[in-house]
Design a protein around this motif. Structure first.
Motif, PDB file in Angstrom:
ATOM      1  N   ARG A 154       0.755  -1.078   0.043  1.00 44.92           N
ATOM      2  CA  ARG A 154      -0.039   0.027  -0.015  1.00 44.92           C
ATOM      3  C   ARG A 154       0.820   1.365  -0.148  1.00 44.92           C
ATOM      4  O   ARG A 154       0.638   2.302  -0.591  1.00 44.92           O
ATOM      5  CB  ARG A 154      -0.856  -0.038   1.322  1.00 44.92           C
ATOM      6  CG  ARG A 154      -2.301  -0.924   0.988  1.00 44.92           C
ATOM      7  CD  ARG A 154      -3.169  -0.787   2.233  1.00 44.92           C
ATOM      8  NE  ARG A 154      -2.879  -1.161   3.574  1.00 44.92           N
ATOM      9  CZ  ARG A 154      -3.028  -2.442   3.806  1.00 44.92           C
ATOM     10  NH1 ARG A 154      -3.529  -3.312   3.286  1.00 44.92           N
ATOM     11  NH2 ARG A 154      -2.435  -2.568   5.208  1.00 44.92           N
ATOM     12  N   SER A 155       2.146   1.288   0.759  1.00 44.49           N
ATOM     13  CA  SER A 155       2.904   2.465   0.955  1.00 44.49           C
ATOM     14  C   SER A 155       3.539   2.529  -0.417  1.00 44.49           C
ATOM     15  O   SER A 155       3.482   3.840  -1.126  1.00 44.49           O
ATOM     16  CB  SER A 155       3.990   2.235   1.899  1.00 44.49           C
ATOM     17  OG  SER A 155       4.766   3.021   1.997  1.00 44.49           O
ATOM     18  N   ILE A 156       3.931   1.543  -1.191  1.00 45.86           N
ATOM     19  CA  ILE A 156       4.578   1.939  -2.630  1.00 45.86           C
ATOM     20  C   ILE A 156       3.471   2.274  -3.615  1.00 45.86           C
ATOM     21  O   ILE A 156       3.569   3.281  -4.258  1.00 45.86           O
ATOM     22  CB  ILE A 156       5.261   0.328  -3.161  1.00 45.86           C
ATOM     23  CG1 ILE A 156       6.354   0.167  -2.316  1.00 45.86           C
ATOM     24  CG2 ILE A 156       5.488   0.423  -4.470  1.00 45.86           C
ATOM     25  CD1 ILE A 156       6.847  -1.191  -2.320  1.00 45.86           C
ATOM     26  N   HIS A 157       2.289   1.629  -3.532  1.00 42.54           N
ATOM     27  CA  HIS A 157       1.262   2.066  -4.286  1.00 42.54           C
ATOM     28  C   HIS A 157       0.713   3.535  -4.234  1.00 42.54           C
ATOM     29  O   HIS A 157       0.775   4.529  -5.220  1.00 42.54           O
ATOM     30  CB  HIS A 157      -0.156   1.275  -4.231  1.00 42.54           C
ATOM     31  CG  HIS A 157      -0.987   1.605  -4.961  1.00 42.54           C
ATOM     32  ND1 HIS A 157      -1.148   1.214  -6.409  1.00 42.54           N
ATOM     33  CD2 HIS A 157      -2.455   2.104  -4.918  1.00 42.54           C
ATOM     34  CE1 HIS A 157      -2.326   1.867  -7.019  1.00 42.54           C
ATOM     35  NE2 HIS A 157      -2.874   2.176  -6.023  1.00 42.54           N
ATOM     36  N   GLN A 158       0.855   3.978  -3.164  1.00 39.94           N
ATOM     37  CA  GLN A 158       0.357   5.388  -2.851  1.00 39.94           C
ATOM     38  C   GLN A 158       1.288   6.332  -3.097  1.00 39.94           C
ATOM     39  O   GLN A 158       1.095   7.362  -3.651  1.00 39.94           O
ATOM     40  CB  GLN A 158       0.300   5.682  -1.121  1.00 39.94           C
ATOM     41  CG  GLN A 158      -0.756   6.884  -0.980  1.00 39.94           C
ATOM     42  CD  GLN A 158      -2.055   6.998  -1.673  1.00 39.94           C
ATOM     43  OE1 GLN A 158      -2.836   6.382  -1.792  1.00 39.94           O
ATOM     44  NE2 GLN A 158      -2.022   8.070  -2.431  1.00 39.94           N
ATOM     45  N   ALA A 159       2.696   6.106  -2.886  1.00 40.27           N
ATOM     46  CA  ALA A 159       3.849   7.129  -3.519  1.00 40.27           C
ATOM     47  C   ALA A 159       3.515   6.931  -4.974  1.00 40.27           C
ATOM     48  O   ALA A 159       4.028   8.328  -5.503  1.00 40.27           O
ATOM     49  CB  ALA A 159       5.117   6.196  -3.097  1.00 40.27           C
ATOM     50  N   VAL A 160       3.376   5.770  -5.568  1.00 37.09           N
ATOM     51  CA  VAL A 160       3.326   5.979  -7.164  1.00 37.09           C
ATOM     52  C   VAL A 160       1.818   6.952  -7.535  1.00 37.09           C
ATOM     53  O   VAL A 160       2.062   7.714  -8.469  1.00 37.09           O
ATOM     54  CB  VAL A 160       3.231   4.602  -7.763  1.00 37.09           C
ATOM     55  CG1 VAL A 160       2.783   4.618  -9.095  1.00 37.09           C
ATOM     56  CG2 VAL A 160       4.472   3.937  -7.404  1.00 37.09           C
ATOM     57  N   VAL A 161       1.081   6.601  -6.830  1.00 38.33           N
ATOM     58  CA  VAL A 161      -0.243   7.325  -7.204  1.00 38.33           C
ATOM     59  C   VAL A 161      -0.061   9.114  -6.732  1.00 38.33           C
ATOM     60  O   VAL A 161      -0.353   9.895  -7.656  1.00 38.33           O
ATOM     61  CB  VAL A 161      -1.435   7.067  -6.245  1.00 38.33           C
ATOM     62  CG1 VAL A 161      -2.711   7.970  -6.270  1.00 38.33           C
ATOM     63  CG2 VAL A 161      -1.811   5.598  -6.669  1.00 38.33           C
TER      64      VAL A 161
END
Length: 350
Positions: free
Chosen positions: A283-290
């Motif tokens: 989730r952390s990686i995805h949110q950083a990408v978003v």
């Protein structure tokens, strides 16, 4: 002008579920997507052949769909099979059916000549659905031409300036010179930045003892699909030679699908192969990408608004634009080839 004889991502698999009708415009064409009762995805022109009403506001009847303007019913092949108060149905009463393939959580659609639709040419994005990798699905809508977004993705030197708190890293990253290689249908870009600060999103998921050697190696191919091997390892541990000790690795998968000349669908996932049992890391990686892609959208949309004020403005090319120029050349070449083929076909039938 768009390339037609190619595979575009139409939707994530989860967007087309159950008995619901789903509509999305692709290269200026309204498309209806739905699943047959057996789960197979169907793609039809979302425009009734009678009066042009959208079938997506119609009604599912088994594997068929009924237009709720005058009641015409179409099967999954696009043929009209029922017309109220009319026993004889003209054989030309049909809507176009598009080839579709569901693969690795993406639904791919072919908007051109169905006879040329070869599923073997669909780009490999298996990391999105591979149990050895983890990611979350992403989608962003842009109100700009897709080629401006391609330009952004083809030159990562913007990362420290547009994404200082997400994907950025040090400004030395912008100074590193990528290697650009021409592929048959696009470009391959290789960028290494050695002994650099890990970017904020990497610091959020791992404690680093010091600086890192960072890489981004990706193919960007027609129509606009990015598949990237990226990551970083502690400096001096051999990553440039292929020894990825203590590394974090990603396999970014991104696809741009033009909606219209001035709007774009952006599908993405950023699979990682570490901390697979920690959903918070994913989730952390995805949110950083978003967050980073929202930053991209802000600057590219501002660029688009500025360019529309002066249609005659000519961008000045710099050395860092090699990949952009080569990819646009590949796109224009495909468009010209399709135009020439269409002209030859028209002459042969006239």
């Amino acid at each position: 002008m768009f390339i037609r004889n190619t595979w575009y991502v139409a939707a994530w698999s989860h967007e087309v579920e159950g008995a619901e009708l789903f509509s999305r415009t692709i290269i200026g064409t309204p498309v209806l997507l739905y699943r047959k009762e057996g789960g197979e995805v169907v793609a039809l022109m979302d425009r009734c052949c009678h009066r042009g009403a959208p079938l997506s506001v119609g009604r599912r009847e088994g594997d068929c769909v009924r237009c709720m303007y005058h009641g015409l019913k179409f099967d999954s092949n696009g043929a009209c099979v029922e017309a109220p108060a009319q026993e004889r149905i003209p054989p030309q009463a049909r809507v176009r059916q598009f080839p579709v393939v569901e693969r690795c959580r993406w639904i791919w659609i072919w908007m051109g000549d169905p006879a040329l639709a070869d599923p073997a040419t669909i780009p490999d994005t298996h990391w999105v659905d591979d149990p050895a990798w983890r990611s979350l699905p992403g989608y962003i809508h842009y109100d700009v031409n897709y080629l401006l977004i391609c330009d952004n993705l083809l030159d990562f030197s913007h990362l420290p300036f547009v994404h200082p708190t997400t994907l950025g890293g040090g400004e030395d990253y912008a100074a590193s010179q990528p290697k650009v290689e021409r592929l048959e249908d696009g470009v391959r870009i290789t960028r290494w930045t050695l002994d650099t600060e890990p970017p904020p999103f990497a610091k959020a998921v791992r404690a680093w003892p010091g600086k890192v050697d960072r890489w981004n190696i990706y193919d960007f191919t027609v129509p606009a699909v990015l598949r990237m091997d990226s990551g970083m390892a502690p400096t001096g541990t051999g990553a440039p030679e292929g020894v990825r000790v203590g590394a974090v690795e990603f396999r970014g998968c991104q696809a741009l699908t033009p909606e219209t000349e001035n709007s774009t669908h952006y599908f993405f996932a950023h699979p990682h192969n570490f901390s697979l049992d920690q959903p918070d890391v994913t989730r952390s990686i995805h949110q950083a990408v978003v967050d980073a892609f929202d930053e991209d959208r802000d600057i590219v949309t501002a660029q688009h608004r500025n360019l529309t004020l002066d249609p005659g403005f000519r961008m000045m090319a710099f050395g860092i634009d090699a990949a952009l120029s080569q990819f646009r050349w590949a796109v224009n070449k495909r468009i010209e080839e399709e135009g020439a083929a269409a002209a030859r076909k028209s002459e042969a039938t006239s």
